[in-house]
Scaffold this active site. Structure first.
Site, PDB file in Angstrom:
ATOM      1  N   ASP A 265      11.646 -18.021  16.354  1.00 57.35           N
ATOM      2  CA  ASP A 265      12.726 -18.201  17.324  1.00 57.35           C
ATOM      3  C   ASP A 265      13.629 -19.378  16.943  1.00 57.35           C
ATOM      4  O   ASP A 265      13.154 -20.447  16.562  1.00 57.35           O
ATOM      5  CB  ASP A 265      12.166 -18.485  18.718  1.00 57.35           C
ATOM      6  CG  ASP A 265      11.225 -17.396  19.221  1.00 57.35           C
ATOM      7  OD1 ASP A 265      10.419 -16.890  18.428  1.00 57.35           O
ATOM      8  OD2 ASP A 265      11.292 -17.065  20.416  1.00 57.35           O
ATOM      9  N   HIS A 267      16.769 -19.733  19.131  1.00 58.71           N
ATOM     10  CA  HIS A 267      17.232 -20.009  20.497  1.00 58.71           C
ATOM     11  C   HIS A 267      18.439 -20.937  20.571  1.00 58.71           C
ATOM     12  O   HIS A 267      18.453 -21.918  21.327  1.00 58.71           O
ATOM     13  CB  HIS A 267      16.095 -20.559  21.342  1.00 58.71           C
ATOM     14  CG  HIS A 267      15.223 -19.482  21.935  1.00 58.71           C
ATOM     15  ND1 HIS A 267      15.711 -18.524  22.793  1.00 58.71           N
ATOM     16  CD2 HIS A 267      13.902 -19.214  21.777  1.00 58.71           C
ATOM     17  CE1 HIS A 267      14.725 -17.710  23.136  1.00 58.71           C
ATOM     18  NE2 HIS A 267      13.615 -18.101  22.527  1.00 58.71           N
ATOM     19  N   ASP A 294      15.057 -13.632  18.771  1.00 59.92           N
ATOM     20  CA  ASP A 294      15.420 -14.711  19.695  1.00 59.92           C
ATOM     21  C   ASP A 294      16.310 -15.740  19.008  1.00 59.92           C
ATOM     22  O   ASP A 294      16.022 -16.940  18.952  1.00 59.92           O
ATOM     23  CB  ASP A 294      14.186 -15.374  20.308  1.00 59.92           C
ATOM     24  CG  ASP A 294      13.592 -14.555  21.445  1.00 59.92           C
ATOM     25  OD1 ASP A 294      13.993 -13.385  21.613  1.00 59.92           O
ATOM     26  OD2 ASP A 294      12.742 -15.085  22.179  1.00 59.92           O
ATOM     27  N   ASP A 297      20.324 -17.701  23.371  1.00 54.15           N
ATOM     28  CA  ASP A 297      19.860 -18.069  24.717  1.00 54.15           C
ATOM     29  C   ASP A 297      19.183 -19.432  24.735  1.00 54.15           C
ATOM     30  O   ASP A 297      18.581 -19.873  23.760  1.00 54.15           O
ATOM     31  CB  ASP A 297      18.908 -17.027  25.310  1.00 54.15           C
ATOM     32  CG  ASP A 297      19.629 -15.829  25.890  1.00 54.15           C
ATOM     33  OD1 ASP A 297      20.819 -15.956  26.211  1.00 54.15           O
ATOM     34  OD2 ASP A 297      18.992 -14.759  26.026  1.00 54.15           O
ATOM     35  N   ARG A 298      19.297 -20.068  25.898  1.00 52.29           N
ATOM     36  CA  ARG A 298      18.733 -21.392  26.191  1.00 52.29           C
ATOM     37  C   ARG A 298      19.476 -22.497  25.435  1.00 52.29           C
ATOM     38  O   ARG A 298      20.103 -23.330  26.044  1.00 52.29           O
ATOM     39  CB  ARG A 298      17.227 -21.435  25.939  1.00 52.29           C
ATOM     40  CG  ARG A 298      16.447 -20.520  26.890  1.00 52.29           C
ATOM     41  CD  ARG A 298      14.972 -20.841  26.876  1.00 52.29           C
ATOM     42  NE  ARG A 298      14.211 -19.990  27.776  1.00 52.29           N
ATOM     43  CZ  ARG A 298      13.994 -20.257  29.065  1.00 52.29           C
ATOM     44  NH1 ARG A 298      14.489 -21.354  29.601  1.00 52.29           N
ATOM     45  NH2 ARG A 298      13.285 -19.437  29.823  1.00 52.29           N
ATOM     46  N   ASN A 326      13.040 -10.318  22.245  1.00 50.63           N
ATOM     47  CA  ASN A 326      13.230  -9.919  23.641  1.00 50.63           C
ATOM     48  C   ASN A 326      14.492 -10.532  24.242  1.00 50.63           C
ATOM     49  O   ASN A 326      15.015 -10.033  25.248  1.00 50.63           O
ATOM     50  CB  ASN A 326      12.006 -10.301  24.483  1.00 50.63           C
ATOM     51  CG  ASN A 326      11.763 -11.791  24.549  1.00 50.63           C
ATOM     52  OD1 ASN A 326      11.558 -12.438  23.529  1.00 50.63           O
ATOM     53  ND2 ASN A 326      11.785 -12.359  25.743  1.00 50.63           N
ATOM     54  N   HIS A 327      15.018 -11.609  23.626  1.00 50.43           N
ATOM     55  CA  HIS A 327      16.249 -12.219  24.138  1.00 50.43           C
ATOM     56  C   HIS A 327      17.506 -11.578  23.573  1.00 50.43           C
ATOM     57  O   HIS A 327      18.608 -11.967  23.976  1.00 50.43           O
ATOM     58  CB  HIS A 327      16.253 -13.724  23.867  1.00 50.43           C
ATOM     59  CG  HIS A 327      15.579 -14.507  24.945  1.00 50.43           C
ATOM     60  ND1 HIS A 327      16.246 -15.065  26.017  1.00 50.43           N
ATOM     61  CD2 HIS A 327      14.267 -14.796  25.126  1.00 50.43           C
ATOM     62  CE1 HIS A 327      15.384 -15.684  26.802  1.00 50.43           C
ATOM     63  NE2 HIS A 327      14.174 -15.540  26.285  1.00 50.43           N
ATOM     64  N   HIS A 375       8.567  -9.465  16.658  1.00 53.62           N
ATOM     65  CA  HIS A 375       8.802 -10.634  17.496  1.00 53.62           C
ATOM     66  C   HIS A 375       7.648 -10.890  18.456  1.00 53.62           C
ATOM     67  O   HIS A 375       7.197 -12.026  18.604  1.00 53.62           O
ATOM     68  CB  HIS A 375      10.094 -10.463  18.297  1.00 53.62           C
ATOM     69  CG  HIS A 375      10.393 -11.649  19.156  1.00 53.62           C
ATOM     70  ND1 HIS A 375      10.850 -12.843  18.628  1.00 53.62           N
ATOM     71  CD2 HIS A 375      10.271 -11.864  20.495  1.00 53.62           C
ATOM     72  CE1 HIS A 375      10.997 -13.723  19.598  1.00 53.62           C
ATOM     73  NE2 HIS A 375      10.648 -13.158  20.739  1.00 53.62           N
ATOM     74  N   ARG A 423       3.366 -12.786  30.970  1.00 57.90           N
ATOM     75  CA  ARG A 423       4.812 -12.768  31.184  1.00 57.90           C
ATOM     76  C   ARG A 423       5.252 -11.720  32.198  1.00 57.90           C
ATOM     77  O   ARG A 423       6.406 -11.720  32.627  1.00 57.90           O
ATOM     78  CB  ARG A 423       5.522 -12.491  29.862  1.00 57.90           C
ATOM     79  CG  ARG A 423       5.232 -13.492  28.765  1.00 57.90           C
ATOM     80  CD  ARG A 423       5.897 -13.068  27.466  1.00 57.90           C
ATOM     81  NE  ARG A 423       5.465 -13.875  26.331  1.00 57.90           N
ATOM     82  CZ  ARG A 423       6.085 -14.966  25.908  1.00 57.90           C
ATOM     83  NH1 ARG A 423       7.170 -15.382  26.522  1.00 57.90           N
ATOM     84  NH2 ARG A 423       5.646 -15.631  24.865  1.00 57.90           N
ATOM     85  N   HIS A 450       7.844 -15.716  19.409  1.00 58.32           N
ATOM     86  CA  HIS A 450       7.798 -15.469  20.857  1.00 58.32           C
ATOM     87  C   HIS A 450       7.129 -16.552  21.679  1.00 58.32           C
ATOM     88  O   HIS A 450       7.258 -16.568  22.896  1.00 58.32           O
ATOM     89  CB  HIS A 450       7.085 -14.125  21.065  1.00 58.32           C
ATOM     90  CG  HIS A 450       7.273 -13.480  22.397  1.00 58.32           C
ATOM     91  ND1 HIS A 450       8.458 -13.517  23.105  1.00 58.32           N
ATOM     92  CD2 HIS A 450       6.420 -12.742  23.152  1.00 58.32           C
ATOM     93  CE1 HIS A 450       8.319 -12.819  24.223  1.00 58.32           C
ATOM     94  NE2 HIS A 450       7.091 -12.352  24.278  1.00 58.32           N
TER      95      HIS A 450
END
Length: 521
Positions: A265, A267, A294, A297-298, A326-327, A375, A423, A450
């Site tokens: 990731d 991110h 990923d 995001d964030r 997943n993002h 992922h 999750r 992840h």
């Protein structure tokens, strides 16, 4: 009421059992009277011990030691299983760890333990929001707003969540079934976009990405400047065309003696991405990379990350690989910042384009027929084969169950068998599941991402399940290191390189996120 504020003081009498009656003391003799006194003191002792555990959990939560905080709250709950406060605080710690399923369970338990404890509804709403279940979250916000009609904060949360629900209903209403066009077909007129005279940034050469363009782009981004929209659209059109031609499972051959790097990731942490290239070298035909989902995001430099990664993919299509995480989905992007960032730096139309492009990202990669990289993780069904994965129709938003969902969302567990996901999406799978999957598919091991890991990586399941996470000090809060993995074609043993976070401009993570998600976080 802020959902991130811990409840420090319990309500009067909360969690304290009824005291023994006087009559029973009069009936018993002296020996029994002492036992009764001890018994009457036990609830008070349990409550005091539970409060001590809770306070320790609160301190750990403040220092971002979430796993230890969860342990303390769990000990408090063992002693006082009917305390809504303990469940609500543990729910918050689970939210911080992105264990949305566990957070939801604790939110539900908090409401059940004390239906008048409004923070329990906020916790449950936050978990539902994180799982993309906005209607369920809206019910909780509405309940709190009705209970506190003069609370502006409660009303604001309800109003914001209501907007999201209405927006999604509108998007579904206007959606129509029609043959999907490629981005190049949709944006034929982009060639006519004018480049302003004052634009001094990088430019594509004859519409193509070059190494010089990529070097100029990265320096441009380090200076917090934007790529011209004409070139941004062109890159998106080119990557859309390319990704449509790729299978859901991409096979990679790494020649003997040649190095190959796997990253987890990112991110939106662009400056940490640049540090990876500083440590390990720029991508090239002799220095290939796989980034395992990923990307966005964030972190608040997701636009810079994704155009850098897409640029290198176009420059080295056979030596630079990207997997979907997943993002890379509309729900996550709308909540955790990418949609807001693209809209702020470009347009909402471009945010929609990214949604289409993400749908075509491959789901996993197989290296030298021996290492499967995805992922999330493995599956709820036995006997899943690589051919099953190859046949996945991936041009869609991630479903809530099935092979595609589990590739993007699942996590390993230490114990045997399978279990529900912490999750709330996907599953958890044990060492026996990994061993059987690898044996059935003639694999040595799997690599997944992840999850935040203290050193940026972790070996599990007797070395057959490796996690790699490449966003150090995740969200500027977690204090973790990032890592990447290198292998060679004739030696598939993983080599790990951990690295620390580097400074970045003063733009906080989640700066572009949905305002309600910022409140809940």
């Amino acid at each position: 009421m802020s959902s991130s504020v811990l409840e420090i003081q319990p309500k009067a009498g909360e969690g304290q059992p009824e005291q023994p009656g006087v009559a029973s003391a009069e009936i018993t003799g002296p020996k029994e009277s002492g036992a009764a006194t001890n018994a009457s003191q036990k609830p008070d002792q349990d409550f005091a011990a539970a409060e001590q555990y809770k306070n320790q959990g609160n301190d750990l939560l403040k220092t971002k030691e979430f796993t230890k905080a969860i342990d303390m709250y769990s000990k408090a709950i063992e002693l006082q299983p009917n305390s809504a406060i303990y469940y609500a605080n543990r729910s918050l710690a689970h939210l911080r760890q992105e264990s949305f399923g566990y957070a939801l369970q604790d939110g539900i338990s908090a409401v059940k333990a004390d239906p008048s404890y409004l923070k329990g509804y906020y916790r449950r709403a936050a978990a539902h929001m994180s799982l993309g279940k906005f209607k369920q979250a809206l019910c909780d916000f509405e309940f709190v707003a009705k209970c506190r009609p003069n609370d502006k904060d409660a009303k604001l949360k309800f109003t914001e969540c209501s907007k999201i629900v209405k927006m999604r209903a509108f998007e579904r209403a206007i959606a129509v079934d029609k043959p999907e066009k490629t981005l190049s077909e949709m944006y034929r007129d982009m060639e006519n976009i004018t480049i302003e005279d004052d634009y001094k940034g990088p430019q594509l050469e004859d519409g193509k990405v070059t190494l010089q363009f990529m070097k100029d782009l990265m320096e441009h981004y380090k200076g917090q400047k934007r790529l011209h929209r004409k070139f941004a659209y062109k890159i998106l059109c080119e990557i859309d065309t390319y990704m449509r031609s790729q299978p859901s499972l991409v096979d990679i051959t790494v020649p003997d003696e040649e190095k190959f790097t796997i990253c987890g990731d990112i991110h939106g942490q662009f400056y940490d991405l640049m540090n990876i290239f500083e440590i390990n070298g720029l991508p090239s035909e002799k220095n290939p990379y796989l980034f395992n989902g990923d990307f966005v995001d964030r972190g608040s430099f997701s636009v810079e990350c994704i155009f850098t990664l897409f640029g290198f993919k176009l420059l080295y299509p056979n030596h630079f690989f990207l997997s979907r995480g997943n993002h890379e989905s509309i729900n996550m992007n709308q909540m955790y910042g990418f949609t807001g960032e693209v809209t702020a730096k470009y347009t909402s139309a471009m945010a929609d384009i990214f949604t289409q492009v993400f749908n075509w990202l491959p789901l996993c990669h197989c290296i030298n027929q021996k290492i499967l990289v995805m992922h999330g993780g493995l599956f709820s069904s036995d006997n899943v084969t690589l051919d099953n994965i190859r046949r996945i129709e991936r041009n869609c938003q991630p479903p809530e169950e099935g092979l595609m969902c589990e590739l993007l969302w699942s996590d390993p567990q230490l114990w045997m068998g399978r279990g529900p996901s912490k999750r709330g999406v996907g599953i958890q799978f044990g060492p026996d599941v990994t061993e059987a999957f690898c044996k059935n598919n003639n694999l040595d091991y799997i690599i997944r991402s992840h999850e935040v890991k203290d050193m940026g990586y972790e070996e599990a399941h007797n070395g057959q399940c490796i996690t790699v996470f490449s966003a150090p000090n995740y969200c500027d809060t977690m204090g973790n290191m990032g890592a990447f993995i290198t292998i060679t074609g004739n030696n598939l043993k993983p080599n790990y390189k951990s690295f620390e976070a580097v400074p970045h401009p003063d733009v906080k993570p989640m700066a572009y996120a949905n305002s309600l998600m910022n409140w809940l976080a």
